[in-house]
Design a protein around this motif. Sequence first.
Motif, short mmCIF file in Angstrom:
data_model
loop_
_atom_site.label_atom_id
_atom_site.label_comp_id
_atom_site.label_asym_id
_atom_site.label_seq_id
_atom_site.Cartn_x
_atom_site.Cartn_y
_atom_site.Cartn_z
N LEU A 108 0.84 -1.20 0.00
CA LEU A 108 0.00 0.00 0.00
C LEU A 108 0.87 1.25 0.00
N PRO A 109 0.29 2.41 -0.35
CA PRO A 109 1.04 3.68 -0.26
C PRO A 109 1.58 3.91 1.15
N MET A 110 2.62 4.71 1.27
CA MET A 110 3.36 4.85 2.51
C MET A 110 2.54 5.38 3.68
N ASP A 111 1.51 6.20 3.41
CA ASP A 111 0.75 6.81 4.50
C ASP A 111 -0.37 5.92 5.03
N ASP A 112 -0.60 4.79 4.39
CA ASP A 112 -1.71 3.92 4.79
C ASP A 112 -1.27 2.85 5.78
N LEU A 113 -0.66 3.28 6.89
CA LEU A 113 -0.09 2.31 7.83
C LEU A 113 -1.19 1.50 8.52
N GLU A 114 -2.29 2.14 8.90
CA GLU A 114 -3.39 1.41 9.54
C GLU A 114 -3.97 0.38 8.57
N ALA B 71 8.46 3.17 6.45
CA ALA B 71 9.43 3.16 7.55
C ALA B 71 10.55 4.16 7.26
N ALA B 72 10.17 5.35 6.79
CA ALA B 72 11.15 6.33 6.32
C ALA B 72 11.84 7.10 7.45
N THR B 73 11.27 7.11 8.63
CA THR B 73 11.88 7.77 9.79
C THR B 73 11.91 6.78 10.94
N VAL B 74 12.69 7.09 11.96
CA VAL B 74 12.77 6.16 13.09
C VAL B 74 11.43 6.04 13.80
N GLU B 75 10.66 7.14 13.84
CA GLU B 75 9.34 7.09 14.46
C GLU B 75 8.40 6.22 13.64
N ALA B 76 8.41 6.40 12.32
CA ALA B 76 7.55 5.60 11.45
C ALA B 76 7.95 4.13 11.50
N ALA B 77 9.26 3.87 11.52
CA ALA B 77 9.73 2.49 11.60
C ALA B 77 9.28 1.84 12.90
N GLY B 78 9.28 2.62 14.00
CA GLY B 78 8.79 2.09 15.27
C GLY B 78 7.33 1.67 15.19
N GLY C 66 4.03 -5.46 14.03
CA GLY C 66 4.54 -6.80 13.73
C GLY C 66 5.03 -6.95 12.31
N LEU C 67 5.22 -5.83 11.60
CA LEU C 67 5.68 -5.86 10.22
C LEU C 67 7.20 -5.74 10.17
N ARG C 68 7.75 -6.22 9.09
CA ARG C 68 9.20 -6.21 8.93
C ARG C 68 9.64 -4.88 8.34
N PRO C 69 10.51 -4.13 8.99
CA PRO C 69 10.96 -2.86 8.41
C PRO C 69 12.06 -3.09 7.38
N VAL C 70 11.97 -2.37 6.28
CA VAL C 70 13.06 -2.31 5.32
C VAL C 70 13.92 -1.10 5.70
N VAL C 71 15.13 -1.37 6.14
CA VAL C 71 15.99 -0.34 6.71
C VAL C 71 16.88 0.24 5.61
N VAL D 126 17.08 1.57 14.34
CA VAL D 126 15.88 0.85 13.88
C VAL D 126 16.11 -0.66 13.95
N GLN D 127 17.30 -1.10 13.57
CA GLN D 127 17.61 -2.53 13.70
C GLN D 127 17.50 -2.99 15.15
N GLY D 128 18.01 -2.14 16.05
CA GLY D 128 17.94 -2.50 17.47
C GLY D 128 16.52 -2.63 17.97
N ILE D 129 15.64 -1.70 17.56
CA ILE D 129 14.23 -1.77 17.96
C ILE D 129 13.60 -3.04 17.42
#
Length: 386
Positions: A235-241, A260-267, A273-278, A292-295
């Motif tokens: 989905l587009p980046m803003d459709d996180l819900e 997951a473009a910022t550390v807050e968004a990645a959190g 429960g989704l996998r972040p692409v770092v 982000v990897q640590g989180i």
Amino acid sequence: MAWIPSTRLVRARWAPYRIPFRAPYVTARGVAEHRRGYVLEVETEMGLRGLGEASLDPHAPEQAVDSIGVYLEFIAGAVLGKDQDAAGAALKRYLSGDDASRAAHCAFETAIIDASCKLLDLPMAPFLREALAFRPGNSLLEDIPVNAVIGADATDQAAEAAKASVMNGFGCVKLKVGAAPTTEAEVERVAAVREAIGPKTRLRLDANGAWDRATAIERIRALERFRPEFVEQPLPMDDLEELGAVSEAVRTPLAADESAATVEAAGRVIALGLRPVVKPMRLGGPVTACAVQGIATVFRIRPVVTTTVDTGIATAVALHVAAAGAHTGVAHGLGTLGLLEDDLILDPGLPVENGRMRLPAAPGLGVKLDEAALTRYSPGWRETRL
């Protein structure tokens, strides 16, 4: 930047580049013929030099890419000659800006760490682990599995490219999807690639935000028979819900890239429960990428580190971040240098052999700028010095 050895920057220079893709870079977002970005070099008062790179998504508008140069000039004026604390505070302001601001931050942060590691005679990956107390629980990796990238080409071309990747030793293939007009056409294309790579090769699908919720659910369910490892950014980046809702409706795991473009968004992505692409470039540098990897590690999620289809400089950054994360068995998205006509680094470069990329042993990034190559793709340097 208290973890950086005390030193002042006395010079910075940056040069824009425009490098052709070997073949048009096709995704659901469009077609790119060239890769644009900036190379940065800084010099400390001790004469040590560090390299960095700043770029945006390959489909970013020209004006947005041009703004990187403006940010680089602003940052240079803010940090040159400053003591460690003042320079760190000035640089940090650009971490919370737009994509171009974070890319410029990435370039300076990378270059500063590169120069510092040369002072310490230490590669960047162990430096990041030690300086940031980044302890993922595994030993530092020196030999990193990488995935091949197959663009949204015609079905026969995609299958042929995927088969060639496996013959070259890749154990994981990422296929760009989302451009097909119908579910049936998407199924036909993914089926051809799965047949070409065989049942044992891992297959990832990347939609680059092409679908809405209903389409994503329909197509992912239709594609699950081909056993994708995960589907990236359906989905587009803003459709996180909505992305979370899609995740609950399908069996295949989802990963988030643009979301997951910022550390807050990645959190927020990790909390779902989704996998972040770092992507160190998009996140603002290797420090935030390691955070982000640590989180993700705390939540028992193994992130995937990728480039933004960069030259060898930023590819080396992503390689060191992946090595620092030390997530064994994860294929990272680092094998993108072959997409470009030139990687702007001197031999031996960062070769992919049997689907793996080895961490350079030299201090810092471990790569050297190919000045002659840069001359072919750049109008020249802009410089600021004390």
